[in-house]
Design a protein around this motif. Structure first.
Motif, PDB file in Angstrom:
ATOM      1  N   GLY A   1      -7.403  -4.295   2.730  1.00 38.98           N
ATOM      2  CA  GLY A   1      -7.958  -3.624   1.546  1.00 38.98           C
ATOM      3  C   GLY A   1      -7.290  -4.148   0.296  1.00 38.98           C
ATOM      4  O   GLY A   1      -6.289  -4.856   0.357  1.00 38.98           O
TER       5      GLY A   1
ATOM      6  N   GLY B   1      -6.371  -3.155  -4.012  1.00 42.76           N
ATOM      7  CA  GLY B   1      -6.364  -2.234  -5.141  1.00 42.76           C
ATOM      8  C   GLY B   1      -6.379  -3.063  -6.402  1.00 42.76           C
ATOM      9  O   GLY B   1      -6.642  -4.262  -6.346  1.00 42.76           O
TER      10      GLY B   1
ATOM     11  N   SER C   1      -2.821  -4.663  -6.068  1.00 45.03           N
ATOM     12  CA  SER C   1      -2.198  -4.774  -4.748  1.00 45.03           C
ATOM     13  C   SER C   1      -3.187  -5.294  -3.714  1.00 45.03           C
ATOM     14  O   SER C   1      -4.397  -5.163  -3.878  1.00 45.03           O
ATOM     15  CB  SER C   1      -1.674  -3.403  -4.299  1.00 45.03           C
ATOM     16  OG  SER C   1      -2.743  -2.577  -3.908  1.00 45.03           O
TER      17      SER C   1
ATOM     18  N   VAL D   1      -3.543  -5.224   0.587  1.00 45.31           N
ATOM     19  CA  VAL D   1      -2.964  -4.660   1.803  1.00 45.31           C
ATOM     20  C   VAL D   1      -3.340  -5.558   2.984  1.00 45.31           C
ATOM     21  O   VAL D   1      -4.525  -5.859   3.177  1.00 45.31           O
ATOM     22  CB  VAL D   1      -3.433  -3.203   2.031  1.00 45.31           C
ATOM     23  CG1 VAL D   1      -2.860  -2.641   3.328  1.00 45.31           C
ATOM     24  CG2 VAL D   1      -3.026  -2.320   0.856  1.00 45.31           C
TER      25      VAL D   1
ATOM     26  N   ALA E   1       0.824  -2.133   8.260  1.00 47.77           N
ATOM     27  CA  ALA E   1       0.022  -2.511   7.088  1.00 47.77           C
ATOM     28  C   ALA E   1       0.984  -2.720   5.929  1.00 47.77           C
ATOM     29  O   ALA E   1       1.764  -1.818   5.606  1.00 47.77           O
ATOM     30  CB  ALA E   1      -0.980  -1.417   6.757  1.00 47.77           C
TER      31      ALA E   1
ATOM     32  N   LYS F   1       1.468  -3.288   1.977  1.00 50.56           N
ATOM     33  CA  LYS F   1       0.863  -3.247   0.644  1.00 50.56           C
ATOM     34  C   LYS F   1       1.711  -4.145  -0.245  1.00 50.56           C
ATOM     35  O   LYS F   1       2.901  -3.874  -0.464  1.00 50.56           O
ATOM     36  CB  LYS F   1       0.849  -1.796   0.144  1.00 50.56           C
ATOM     37  CG  LYS F   1       0.212  -1.610  -1.224  1.00 50.56           C
ATOM     38  CD  LYS F   1      -0.049  -0.118  -1.465  1.00 50.56           C
ATOM     39  CE  LYS F   1      -0.463   0.205  -2.870  1.00 50.56           C
ATOM     40  NZ  LYS F   1      -0.821   1.610  -3.055  1.00 50.56           N
TER      41      LYS F   1
ATOM     42  N   ILE G   1       0.561   9.424   5.435  1.00 48.58           N
ATOM     43  CA  ILE G   1       0.924   8.060   5.852  1.00 48.58           C
ATOM     44  C   ILE G   1       2.440   7.895   5.874  1.00 48.58           C
ATOM     45  O   ILE G   1       3.142   8.444   5.023  1.00 48.58           O
ATOM     46  CB  ILE G   1       0.279   7.011   4.909  1.00 48.58           C
ATOM     47  CG1 ILE G   1       0.292   5.613   5.529  1.00 48.58           C
ATOM     48  CG2 ILE G   1       0.955   6.987   3.551  1.00 48.58           C
ATOM     49  CD1 ILE G   1      -0.765   5.378   6.526  1.00 48.58           C
TER      50      ILE G   1
ATOM     51  N   GLU H   1       2.759   2.502   8.421  1.00 53.57           N
ATOM     52  CA  GLU H   1       2.140   2.552   9.753  1.00 53.57           C
ATOM     53  C   GLU H   1       0.691   2.087   9.585  1.00 53.57           C
ATOM     54  O   GLU H   1       0.082   2.300   8.521  1.00 53.57           O
ATOM     55  CB  GLU H   1       2.187   3.980  10.303  1.00 53.57           C
ATOM     56  CG  GLU H   1       1.366   4.977   9.512  1.00 53.57           C
ATOM     57  CD  GLU H   1       1.333   6.380  10.099  1.00 53.57           C
ATOM     58  OE1 GLU H   1       1.012   6.526  11.297  1.00 53.57           O
ATOM     59  OE2 GLU H   1       1.633   7.331   9.350  1.00 53.57           O
TER      60      GLU H   1
ATOM     61  N   CYS I   1      -3.278   2.077  10.101  1.00 59.77           N
ATOM     62  CA  CYS I   1      -4.383   2.967  10.481  1.00 59.77           C
ATOM     63  C   CYS I   1      -5.540   2.090  10.935  1.00 59.77           C
ATOM     64  O   CYS I   1      -6.277   1.550  10.103  1.00 59.77           O
ATOM     65  CB  CYS I   1      -4.796   3.835   9.303  1.00 59.77           C
ATOM     66  SG  CYS I   1      -3.507   4.985   8.860  1.00 59.77           S
TER      67      CYS I   1
ATOM     68  N   GLU J   1     -10.520   3.218   6.343  1.00 64.79           N
ATOM     69  CA  GLU J   1     -10.781   4.323   5.411  1.00 64.79           C
ATOM     70  C   GLU J   1     -11.859   5.271   5.922  1.00 64.79           C
ATOM     71  O   GLU J   1     -12.838   4.830   6.522  1.00 64.79           O
ATOM     72  CB  GLU J   1     -11.290   3.758   4.073  1.00 64.79           C
ATOM     73  CG  GLU J   1     -10.319   2.859   3.381  1.00 64.79           C
ATOM     74  CD  GLU J   1     -10.956   2.176   2.181  1.00 64.79           C
ATOM     75  OE1 GLU J   1     -12.036   2.620   1.744  1.00 64.79           O
ATOM     76  OE2 GLU J   1     -10.377   1.205   1.682  1.00 64.79           O
TER      77      GLU J   1
ATOM     78  N   GLU K   1     -11.652   6.882   0.113  1.00 60.96           N
ATOM     79  CA  GLU K   1     -10.992   5.566   0.174  1.00 60.96           C
ATOM     80  C   GLU K   1      -9.493   5.719   0.421  1.00 60.96           C
ATOM     81  O   GLU K   1      -8.846   4.795   0.915  1.00 60.96           O
ATOM     82  CB  GLU K   1     -11.163   4.802  -1.153  1.00 60.96           C
ATOM     83  CG  GLU K   1     -12.562   4.357  -1.466  1.00 60.96           C
ATOM     84  CD  GLU K   1     -13.334   5.395  -2.271  1.00 60.96           C
ATOM     85  OE1 GLU K   1     -13.180   6.608  -1.990  1.00 60.96           O
ATOM     86  OE2 GLU K   1     -14.097   5.008  -3.163  1.00 60.96           O
ATOM     87  N   ASN K   2      -8.949   6.878   0.040  1.00 59.09           N
ATOM     88  CA  ASN K   2      -7.502   7.086   0.180  1.00 59.09           C
ATOM     89  C   ASN K   2      -7.166   7.989   1.360  1.00 59.09           C
ATOM     90  O   ASN K   2      -6.047   8.485   1.473  1.00 59.09           O
ATOM     91  CB  ASN K   2      -6.920   7.649  -1.116  1.00 59.09           C
ATOM     92  CG  ASN K   2      -6.905   6.602  -2.213  1.00 59.09           C
ATOM     93  OD1 ASN K   2      -6.900   5.399  -1.918  1.00 59.09           O
ATOM     94  ND2 ASN K   2      -6.914   7.029  -3.458  1.00 59.09           N
TER      95      ASN K   2
ATOM     96  N   LEU L   1      -7.104   7.657   5.320  1.00 61.65           N
ATOM     97  CA  LEU L   1      -7.237   6.663   6.388  1.00 61.65           C
ATOM     98  C   LEU L   1      -7.348   7.369   7.734  1.00 61.65           C
ATOM     99  O   LEU L   1      -6.998   8.543   7.854  1.00 61.65           O
ATOM    100  CB  LEU L   1      -6.040   5.718   6.374  1.00 61.65           C
ATOM    101  CG  LEU L   1      -5.767   5.015   5.040  1.00 61.65           C
ATOM    102  CD1 LEU L   1      -4.509   4.151   5.136  1.00 61.65           C
ATOM    103  CD2 LEU L   1      -6.958   4.165   4.607  1.00 61.65           C
TER     104      LEU L   1
ATOM    105  N   ASP M   1      -2.060   6.394  -0.590  1.00 62.18           N
ATOM    106  CA  ASP M   1      -2.161   6.031  -2.002  1.00 62.18           C
ATOM    107  C   ASP M   1      -1.633   7.129  -2.929  1.00 62.18           C
ATOM    108  O   ASP M   1      -2.399   7.882  -3.537  1.00 62.18           O
ATOM    109  CB  ASP M   1      -3.620   5.675  -2.366  1.00 62.18           C
ATOM    110  CG  ASP M   1      -3.679   4.912  -3.687  1.00 62.18           C
ATOM    111  OD1 ASP M   1      -2.629   4.844  -4.358  1.00 62.18           O
ATOM    112  OD2 ASP M   1      -4.754   4.419  -4.039  1.00 62.18           O
TER     113      ASP M   1
HETATM  114  P1  ADP Z   1      -4.360   1.103  -4.173  1.00 65.69           P
HETATM  115  O1  ADP Z   1      -3.317   1.944  -4.817  1.00 65.69           O
HETATM  116  O2  ADP Z   1      -4.326  -0.293  -4.679  1.00 65.69           O
HETATM  117  O3  ADP Z   1      -5.717   1.759  -4.139  1.00 65.69           O
HETATM  118  P2  ADP Z   1      -4.045   1.827  -1.357  1.00 65.69           P
HETATM  119  O4  ADP Z   1      -2.693   2.291  -0.906  1.00 65.69           O
HETATM  120  O5  ADP Z   1      -5.088   2.866  -1.554  1.00 65.69           O
HETATM  121  O6  ADP Z   1      -3.861   0.927  -2.665  1.00 65.69           O
HETATM  122  O7  ADP Z   1      -4.580   0.726  -0.342  1.00 65.69           O
HETATM  123  C1  ADP Z   1      -5.761   0.014  -0.617  1.00 65.69           C
HETATM  124  C2  ADP Z   1      -6.604  -0.071   0.627  1.00 65.69           C
HETATM  125  O8  ADP Z   1      -5.910  -0.805   1.658  1.00 65.69           O
HETATM  126  C3  ADP Z   1      -6.933   1.257   1.279  1.00 65.69           C
HETATM  127  O9  ADP Z   1      -8.001   1.888   0.652  1.00 65.69           O
HETATM  128  C4  ADP Z   1      -7.225   0.816   2.708  1.00 65.69           C
HETATM  129  O10 ADP Z   1      -8.496   0.218   2.813  1.00 65.69           O
HETATM  130  C5  ADP Z   1      -6.196  -0.280   2.945  1.00 65.69           C
HETATM  131  N1  ADP Z   1      -4.971   0.292   3.533  1.00 65.69           N
HETATM  132  C6  ADP Z   1      -3.931   0.796   2.845  1.00 65.69           C
HETATM  133  N2  ADP Z   1      -2.971   1.256   3.670  1.00 65.69           N
HETATM  134  C7  ADP Z   1      -3.420   1.044   4.923  1.00 65.69           C
HETATM  135  C8  ADP Z   1      -2.899   1.337   6.249  1.00 65.69           C
HETATM  136  N3  ADP Z   1      -1.720   1.925   6.410  1.00 65.69           N
HETATM  137  N4  ADP Z   1      -3.653   1.012   7.324  1.00 65.69           N
HETATM  138  C9  ADP Z   1      -4.862   0.430   7.151  1.00 65.69           C
HETATM  139  N5  ADP Z   1      -5.419   0.133   5.951  1.00 65.69           N
HETATM  140  C10 ADP Z   1      -4.707   0.436   4.852  1.00 65.69           C
END
Ligand code: ADP
Ligand code: MG
Length: 387
Positions: A30, A32, A35, A37, A50, A52, A87, A104, A106, A110, A153-154, A156, A167
């Motif tokens: 994913g 952001g 960022s 991930v 995962a 970030k 998370i 960890e 997921c 999402e 989206e936030n 998982l 997030d």
């Molecule tokens: P941002 O702050 O940039 O939105 P997030 O922490 O929401 O960052 O992560 C962005 C995306 O990355 C998530 O919406 C998801 O799709 C994927 N992602 C983030 N953490 C994990 C995880 N632990 N396992 C699987 N996918 C993840």
């Protein structure tokens, strides 16, 4: 595209030797704003995580830096750690140009993508997911943290489709009785009191209740696949939010029972003081219909037998009402009214246009459900024919 390729490049190896010594980065999961991930494998154990990866190169000294924001996110993640539906942060590496947060993994991604794949969730699945979301949020609030960006989206899903709230980039620790004013979050999920802060100088501010509002928006979206306040024009959407203007009138709601609707009505209350609390939401009748799993009673078999008999009697009584043969005419003239056909039509639409459903405001998702113009066209067509 050169820009796209550049974005996909892994950060400079020198910048984070420690991270690369311990983990092997794999595909992108994913993205952001600043960022990326990636799935990564812990070399020693072969376990997947995962990572970030936060790019600090855009820090220009203006406003709060990405580095400072990430440090706050980490502090909050550690403060809320240790709950089944939050998370888990495993490791942190900080270099001058990148910060690596190892979480960890997921595997089921999402809730947003899960919803896109199934279009809508049954009441039972919604109950299962929302109970966990609310319990996770209750834990966050008990630690004096407001999340401020709850959305599918936030949220998982792990291997067993259990919720992991993630997030904490907009999360904030609140002092006793503190009200905040910053406008942050995602438009479709913003609470009326948050919007008021951006419109009126003398707005009182907002607190934990904004997360409860977002839970209402999420629950509505899970049940029917499209968000409650959506309008093509964002200004109108924001006005709908301010006025708490949404409805249960789309055909999908006809098959949904009163309990989830009642809970949504209590979650989406404009006045935060009148809005249901998380604890009361968890005590709402919608969550009291859980199946009995414990089988300690000796009279269990007797009880089950009684239920079977009662159910059979009810079925016999209803027999004269239940068989509702699908009339060819209804299917031809108003296929969207028939639940099975509606599911097929929506499912096909999502299969063809699913990739087009963008994250964020759920706007395109809502557009996929917009069937009013089609109905109007059909109406014109029918009138023309009858002339
Ligand atoms: P941002 O702050 O940039 O939105 P997030 O922490 O929401 O960052 O992560 C962005 C995306 O990355 C998530 O919406 C998801 O799709 C994927 N992602 C983030 N953490 C994990 C995880 N632990 N396992 C699987 N996918 C993840
Ligand atoms: Mg996010």
């Amino acid at each position: 595209m050169a820009k796209e390729e550049e974005d996909d490049k892994l950060p400079d190896q020198d910048a984070a030797k420690e991270f690369y010594a311990k983990y092997e980065p794999k595909e992108i999961l994913g993205r952001g704003i600043s960022s990326t991930v990636r799935r990564c494998i812990e070399k020693e154990t072969g376990k997947a995580f995962a990572a970030k990866i936060i790019d600090l190169s855009n820090d220009n000294g203006e406003g709060i830096s990405a580095k400072e924001a990430t440090r706050q996110e980490v502090a909050i993640l550690r403060h809320v750690a240790g709950h089944a539906y939050i998370i888990e942060l495993q490791d942190v590496f900080e270099s001058p140009t990148f910060i690596f947060l190892v979480f960890e993994l997921c595997k089921n991604g999402e809730l947003f993508d899960y919803l896109t794949s199934v279009v809508t969730l049954s009441e039972k699945k919604t109950r299962y997911i929302m109970k966990q979301v609310l319990e996770g949020v209750a834990h966050i609030h008990a630690r004096n943290i407001v999340h401020r960006d709850l959305k599918p989206e936030n949220i998982l899903l792990d291997d067993n489709l259990n919720v992991k709230i993630t997030d904490f980039g907009f999360a904030k620790k609140l002092a006793e009785g503190e009200l905040v004013h910053e406008l942050c979050g995602t438009p479709g999920y913003l609470a009326p009191e948050t919007l008021k802060c951006s419109m009126f100088e003398d707005a009182p501010g907002y607190s934990y209740e904004v997360d409860v509002w977002a839970c209402g928006v999420i629950m509505y979206t899970l049940l029917v696949g499209c968000p409650p306040f959506w309008h093509r024009k964002q200004m109108i959407m924001l006005r709908n939010i301010m006025e708490g203007k949404y409805s249960f009138s789309s055909p999908e709601w006809a098959d949904i029972s009163e309990e989830p609707k009642d809970l949504i009505r209590r979650l989406l209350v404009v006045d935060p003081k009148q809005r249901i609390s998380i604890d009361d939401a968890l005590r709402h009748p919608f969550f009291q219909t859980m199946k009995l799993h414990h089988r300690q009673f000796q009279a269990r078999q007797k009880f089950q037998w009684a239920i079977l008999v009662v159910r059979a009697v009810i079925r016999l009584q209803r027999l004269k009402f239940t068989p509702e043969p699908l009339s060819l005419n209804t299917a031809r003239t108003d296929p969207y009214r028939v639940k099975l056909l509606r599911k097929i039509v929506d499912g096909c639409a999502f299969r063809v246009y699913g990739h087009w459903v963008k994250k964020g405001e759920g706007q395109n998702r809502a557009a996929l459900f917009e069937n009013i113009p089609k109905t109007e066209l059909k109406h014109i067509y029918v009138t023309n024919l009858s002339r």
